[in-house]
Design a protein around this motif. Structure first.
Motif, PDB file in Angstrom:
ATOM      1  N   ALA A 123      -4.924   2.099   0.675  1.00 29.20           N
ATOM      2  CA  ALA A 123      -4.554   3.036   1.637  1.00 29.20           C
ATOM      3  C   ALA A 123      -5.911   3.668   2.177  1.00 29.20           C
ATOM      4  O   ALA A 123      -6.671   4.215   1.432  1.00 29.20           O
ATOM      5  CB  ALA A 123      -3.486   3.960   1.264  1.00 29.20           C
TER       6      ALA A 123
ATOM      7  N   GLU B 230      -2.695   1.005   5.651  1.00 26.02           N
ATOM      8  CA  GLU B 230      -2.483   0.219   4.514  1.00 26.02           C
ATOM      9  C   GLU B 230      -2.835  -1.358   4.332  1.00 26.02           C
ATOM     10  O   GLU B 230      -2.397  -1.724   5.517  1.00 26.02           O
ATOM     11  CB  GLU B 230      -0.753   0.480   4.030  1.00 26.02           C
TER      12      GLU B 230
ATOM     13  N   ASN C 110      -6.911   7.089   4.837  1.00 27.59           N
ATOM     14  CA  ASN C 110      -6.371   8.393   5.413  1.00 27.59           C
ATOM     15  C   ASN C 110      -7.557   9.024   5.874  1.00 27.59           C
ATOM     16  O   ASN C 110      -8.666   9.421   5.619  1.00 27.59           O
ATOM     17  CB  ASN C 110      -5.363   9.161   4.489  1.00 27.59           C
TER      18      ASN C 110
ATOM     19  N   PHE D  68      -0.832   2.773  -5.001  1.00 27.68           N
ATOM     20  CA  PHE D  68      -1.803   2.530  -4.028  1.00 27.68           C
ATOM     21  C   PHE D  68      -3.193   3.153  -4.413  1.00 27.68           C
ATOM     22  O   PHE D  68      -2.957   4.060  -5.490  1.00 27.68           O
ATOM     23  CB  PHE D  68      -1.494   2.888  -2.604  1.00 27.68           C
TER      24      PHE D  68
ATOM     25  N   GLN E 197      -6.449   5.064  -2.664  1.00 31.96           N
ATOM     26  CA  GLN E 197      -6.582   5.618  -1.319  1.00 31.96           C
ATOM     27  C   GLN E 197      -8.045   6.048  -1.161  1.00 31.96           C
ATOM     28  O   GLN E 197      -8.613   6.701  -2.250  1.00 31.96           O
ATOM     29  CB  GLN E 197      -5.723   6.835  -1.407  1.00 31.96           C
TER      30      GLN E 197
ATOM     31  N   THR F  50      -1.693  -1.688  -3.155  1.00 25.95           N
ATOM     32  CA  THR F  50      -2.217  -1.560  -1.603  1.00 25.95           C
ATOM     33  C   THR F  50      -3.359  -0.596  -1.593  1.00 25.95           C
ATOM     34  O   THR F  50      -3.423   0.153  -2.339  1.00 25.95           O
ATOM     35  CB  THR F  50      -0.853  -0.701  -1.116  1.00 25.95           C
TER      36      THR F  50
ATOM     37  N   TRP G 197      -3.143   7.175   8.939  1.00 21.28           N
ATOM     38  CA  TRP G 197      -2.877   6.701   7.654  1.00 21.28           C
ATOM     39  C   TRP G 197      -2.892   4.947   8.201  1.00 21.28           C
ATOM     40  O   TRP G 197      -2.577   4.538   8.982  1.00 21.28           O
ATOM     41  CB  TRP G 197      -1.581   6.861   6.875  1.00 21.28           C
TER      42      TRP G 197
END
Length: 131
Positions: free
Chosen positions: A51, A42, A53, A8, A10, A49, A40
Motif C-alpha cells: 500500500a 494498493e 499513502n 499489507f 505500507q 498487498t 491511497w
C-alpha cells in the motif's frame, strides 16, 4: 491480542501521481486499487498487498523517512538493477551475495528503500507457510 497475518505493507509517499507509475510501470507491480480522495493506492504482492499513502491528518508519516523496506523477489538481481538504472532509478546498494541470496537496494521517487532479492535455492515468498 493474536495477530493472524500481515494484511499489507505500507509506504508513505509524497505524491501518488509520481509513485504509482514508478511501482506500476517501472517495477511492474499490478495496481489493484487507487483511492485519490484518501491518498491511497494498493498493489498486488501475493500473499499480501503493498500500500502507498500520502501523508494526511490520520497518518502524518514522512515519505522516505522510515526504516522499513519491502523486498521484491526477482529472477536476476543484477539484471533488475541494470534495467532500473536505465530508468534513472537510484541504486542505494549494488548487488551483493550473502551466501544464501543476492540482494541490491534501490529507491522509489521519495527515497523509500526497495530490496531486490533472489534466493540461491530458487524459492521466493514465504518459505515456511503456516498450515
Amino acid at each position: 491480542m493474536e495477530a493472524k497475518a500481515v494484511d499489507f505493507v505500507q509506504y508513505t509517499v509524497s505524491d501518488l501521481d509520481t509513485a504509482v507509475p514508478f511501482y506500476r510501470d517501472t517495477l511492474g507491480l499490478t495496481l489493484e486499487d487507487r483511492l485519490d480522495e484518501h491518498g491511497w493506492a494498493e498493489f498486488a504482492m501475493p500473499p499480501t498487498t503493498l500500500a502507498l499513502n500520502e501523508p494526511g491528518p490520520q497518518d502524518p508519516s514522512t515519505p522516505g523517512g522510515g526504516s522499513a523496506s519491502v523486498a521484491l523477489a526477482v529472477d536476476d538481481v543484477e539484471e533488475a538493477v541494470a534495467d532500473l538504472r536505465e530508468e534513472d532509478v537510484a541504486v542505494l546498494t549494488e548487488p551483493f551475495e550473502t551466501g544464501v541470496c543476492e540482494i541490491a537496494i534501490v529507491a522509489d521517487p521519495d527515497g523509500n528503500p526497495i530490496v531486490l532479492h533472489r534466493r540461491d535455492d530458487g524459492t521466493h515468498g514465504r518459505v515456511d507457510p503456516f498450515p
